[in-house]
Design a protein around this motif. Sequence first.
Motif, PDB file in Angstrom:
ATOM      1  N   GLU A 103      24.622  34.728  39.682  1.00 52.64           N
ATOM      2  CA  GLU A 103      24.327  35.854  40.561  1.00 52.64           C
ATOM      3  C   GLU A 103      25.499  36.171  41.489  1.00 52.64           C
ATOM      4  N   THR A 104      26.487  35.267  41.537  1.00 48.52           N
ATOM      5  CA  THR A 104      27.671  35.487  42.364  1.00 48.52           C
ATOM      6  C   THR A 104      28.697  36.289  41.584  1.00 48.52           C
ATOM      7  N   PRO A 105      29.251  37.347  42.152  1.00 49.10           N
ATOM      8  CA  PRO A 105      30.293  38.113  41.437  1.00 49.10           C
ATOM      9  C   PRO A 105      31.469  37.209  41.073  1.00 49.10           C
ATOM     10  N   LEU A 106      31.801  37.179  39.786  1.00 51.81           N
ATOM     11  CA  LEU A 106      32.907  36.364  39.291  1.00 51.81           C
ATOM     12  C   LEU A 106      33.951  37.291  38.691  1.00 51.81           C
ATOM     13  N   ILE A 107      35.179  37.213  39.200  1.00 51.40           N
ATOM     14  CA  ILE A 107      36.267  38.075  38.739  1.00 51.40           C
ATOM     15  C   ILE A 107      37.395  37.186  38.232  1.00 51.40           C
ATOM     16  N   ILE A 108      37.765  37.381  36.965  1.00 49.89           N
ATOM     17  CA  ILE A 108      38.781  36.554  36.309  1.00 49.89           C
ATOM     18  C   ILE A 108      40.057  37.382  36.174  1.00 49.89           C
ATOM     19  N   GLY A 109      41.171  36.814  36.596  1.00 51.48           N
ATOM     20  CA  GLY A 109      42.433  37.534  36.491  1.00 51.48           C
ATOM     21  C   GLY A 109      43.509  36.913  37.344  1.00 51.48           C
ATOM     22  N   SER A 110      44.454  37.715  37.754  1.00 50.60           N
ATOM     23  CA  SER A 110      45.572  37.253  38.560  1.00 50.60           C
ATOM     24  C   SER A 110      45.107  36.896  39.973  1.00 50.60           C
ATOM     25  N   ASP A 111      45.957  36.177  40.695  1.00 49.79           N
ATOM     26  CA  ASP A 111      45.676  35.819  42.082  1.00 49.79           C
ATOM     27  C   ASP A 111      45.606  37.100  42.918  1.00 49.79           C
ATOM     28  N   PRO A 112      44.470  37.385  43.572  1.00 45.89           N
ATOM     29  CA  PRO A 112      44.355  38.632  44.341  1.00 45.89           C
ATOM     30  C   PRO A 112      45.163  38.623  45.635  1.00 45.89           C
ATOM     31  N   LYS A 113      45.522  37.444  46.110  1.00 46.65           N
ATOM     32  CA  LYS A 113      46.309  37.321  47.353  1.00 46.65           C
ATOM     33  C   LYS A 113      45.700  38.163  48.465  1.00 46.65           C
ATOM     34  N   GLN A 114      44.370  38.036  48.576  1.00 42.22           N
ATOM     35  CA  GLN A 114      43.598  38.750  49.605  1.00 42.22           C
ATOM     36  C   GLN A 114      43.900  40.251  49.611  1.00 42.22           C
ATOM     37  N   GLY A 115      43.994  40.803  48.395  1.00 41.03           N
ATOM     38  CA  GLY A 115      44.182  42.236  48.250  1.00 41.03           C
ATOM     39  C   GLY A 115      45.615  42.676  48.090  1.00 41.03           C
ATOM     40  N   ARG A 116      46.554  41.714  48.123  1.00 41.73           N
ATOM     41  CA  ARG A 116      47.974  42.075  47.991  1.00 41.73           C
ATOM     42  C   ARG A 116      48.541  41.727  46.617  1.00 41.73           C
ATOM     43  N   GLY A 117      47.731  41.177  45.735  1.00 42.93           N
ATOM     44  CA  GLY A 117      48.193  40.784  44.411  1.00 42.93           C
ATOM     45  C   GLY A 117      48.560  41.975  43.545  1.00 42.93           C
ATOM     46  N   ARG A 118      49.450  41.746  42.566  1.00 42.50           N
ATOM     47  CA  ARG A 118      49.933  42.834  41.713  1.00 42.50           C
ATOM     48  C   ARG A 118      49.489  42.693  40.255  1.00 42.50           C
ATOM     49  N   GLY A 119      48.614  41.749  39.982  1.00 39.51           N
ATOM     50  CA  GLY A 119      48.147  41.567  38.611  1.00 39.51           C
ATOM     51  C   GLY A 119      46.954  42.447  38.288  1.00 39.51           C
ATOM     52  N   ILE A 120      46.242  42.087  37.228  1.00 42.69           N
ATOM     53  CA  ILE A 120      45.095  42.870  36.784  1.00 42.69           C
ATOM     54  C   ILE A 120      43.883  41.975  36.593  1.00 42.69           C
ATOM     55  N   VAL A 121      42.726  42.606  36.495  1.00 46.33           N
ATOM     56  CA  VAL A 121      41.474  41.910  36.205  1.00 46.33           C
ATOM     57  C   VAL A 121      41.387  41.671  34.702  1.00 46.33           C
ATOM     58  N   SER A 122      41.150  40.426  34.315  1.00 45.25           N
ATOM     59  CA  SER A 122      40.927  40.138  32.894  1.00 45.25           C
ATOM     60  C   SER A 122      39.523  40.577  32.496  1.00 45.25           C
ATOM     61  N   THR A 123      38.541  40.104  33.219  1.00 44.30           N
ATOM     62  CA  THR A 123      37.154  40.474  32.979  1.00 44.30           C
ATOM     63  C   THR A 123      36.329  40.029  34.167  1.00 44.30           C
ATOM     64  N   CYS A 124      35.042  40.321  34.134  1.00 47.54           N
ATOM     65  CA  CYS A 124      34.168  39.932  35.237  1.00 47.54           C
ATOM     66  C   CYS A 124      32.740  39.847  34.725  1.00 47.54           C
ATOM     67  N   ASN A 125      31.864  39.238  35.519  1.00 50.94           N
ATOM     68  CA  ASN A 125      30.470  39.152  35.109  1.00 50.94           C
ATOM     69  C   ASN A 125      29.703  40.393  35.557  1.00 50.94           C
ATOM     70  N   TYR A 126      28.420  40.459  35.185  1.00 52.11           N
ATOM     71  CA  TYR A 126      27.619  41.642  35.501  1.00 52.11           C
ATOM     72  C   TYR A 126      27.432  41.809  37.004  1.00 52.11           C
ATOM     73  N   ALA A 127      27.376  40.700  37.736  1.00 49.11           N
ATOM     74  CA  ALA A 127      27.221  40.789  39.193  1.00 49.11           C
ATOM     75  C   ALA A 127      28.406  41.497  39.824  1.00 49.11           C
ATOM     76  N   ALA A 128      29.612  41.301  39.284  1.00 51.84           N
ATOM     77  CA  ALA A 128      30.800  41.982  39.815  1.00 51.84           C
ATOM     78  C   ALA A 128      30.842  43.440  39.381  1.00 51.84           C
ATOM     79  N   ARG A 129      30.305  43.738  38.212  1.00 44.62           N
ATOM     80  CA  ARG A 129      30.325  45.116  37.721  1.00 44.62           C
ATOM     81  C   ARG A 129      29.483  46.045  38.585  1.00 44.62           C
ATOM     82  N   VAL A 130      28.496  45.477  39.273  1.00 42.51           N
ATOM     83  CA  VAL A 130      27.688  46.268  40.190  1.00 42.51           C
ATOM     84  C   VAL A 130      28.562  46.899  41.270  1.00 42.51           C
ATOM     85  N   PHE A 131      29.673  46.225  41.613  1.00 42.22           N
ATOM     86  CA  PHE A 131      30.588  46.726  42.641  1.00 42.22           C
ATOM     87  C   PHE A 131      31.648  47.675  42.059  1.00 42.22           C
TER      88      PHE A 131
END
Length: 376
Positions: free
Chosen positions: A37-65
């Motif tokens: 039930e916790t949003p799970l986001i797989i990908g590069s290090d987000p660096k608290q919003g400063r990261g330059r990578g991309i999202v690999s995938t995520c679960n359904y809880a994260a897709r709600v956002f």
Amino acid sequence: MNVVVKEATTTSRILIHCDLDAFFAAVEVLHHGFDDETPLIIGSDPKQGRGRGIVSTCNYAARVFGVRSAMPISEAWRRCPGHPYGPARFISGTRGLYSRASRKVMAILRDTCSIFEQASIDEAYLDVTDEVEGDWDRALALTRDLQRSIQEQLALSASFGIGPTRILAKMGSEERKPGGIFRIMPDEIQDFFRGRSMREVPGIGPKRATQLAEWGLTTVDEASELGELALARISGERFASWLQRVAEGESSSEISPIRSRKSIGKEHTFETDQSDHESVLHQLEVLVNLVMNRAQDLGVSGRLGEVKIRYTGFETHTSGRSIPVAMDDEGVFLRLARQLFATNVDASASVRLVGFRLGQLEIPDTKQTMLFDEEE
């Protein structure tokens, strides 16, 4: 679990499409014991919003956002920040886990029938016509057994579609996601398409849908009832012919257990290894453009798209996905390549080389365009 049960008999092929639900995220949830039930986001290090990578995938809880694969990781953080600023959990992912889980799922599916095609790491087509002796009720029972086996043996959710063509089977698997089964029999095709948006057909893209909407055609049955000749004046002969065959259940029902070796490919080696995966993705898009231009020059279409990634140290990985029918449309394979790259790139590694290959080439009597779904 949602199951649609209807009755009919036919001599058509009986195809099953299996699509594992949010596969990469589901495997990570199981491996780490996360709360699904916790949003799970797989990908590069987000660096608290400063990261330059991309999202690999995520679960359904994260897709709600509104989080999606291939989205910049900074945008994912903005929409659904991680601890302590928000509810999401960000991880880099473990690619070896996905391959092992996929092999176990595919073994269960492959043992069911003699005609089997793995379309990607988390999708497969099965032709069970002979195994169920053309009985659609037995096919539904078999599908239930497959779904139950995957859940009980591997604790993974899978959605299934049953239909007389590849496209209908694939559309069926999307109909009751996650964890559903949907069956479309030959005498139900007309009802299935009645009132159905153009965008629901595996991959009629936004440009094509907008073009048709300008003429007042927003559903599949509206376009089909217009007739092939009239539709051709709006959208071109190839698309009109293809859509008419899809609406009548006459598109491809061939499941290919052997991957064609004929292909067109392009690769690019970077002067310096790239840790900025957004830049690598941009180069991949350039390669897709070159490959598809070459395919169109040769007058061929393809059903298989493959992305090749070579990392520092020459470790190389190739991932591919088959689509329902052979096509020559660049937009189709751009979306496919972005999806493959996002879900397979090692977020912590630098990239030395990237490549794209179009395989399973055909010279169809009527080539098709714009046919691929944008989401997994």
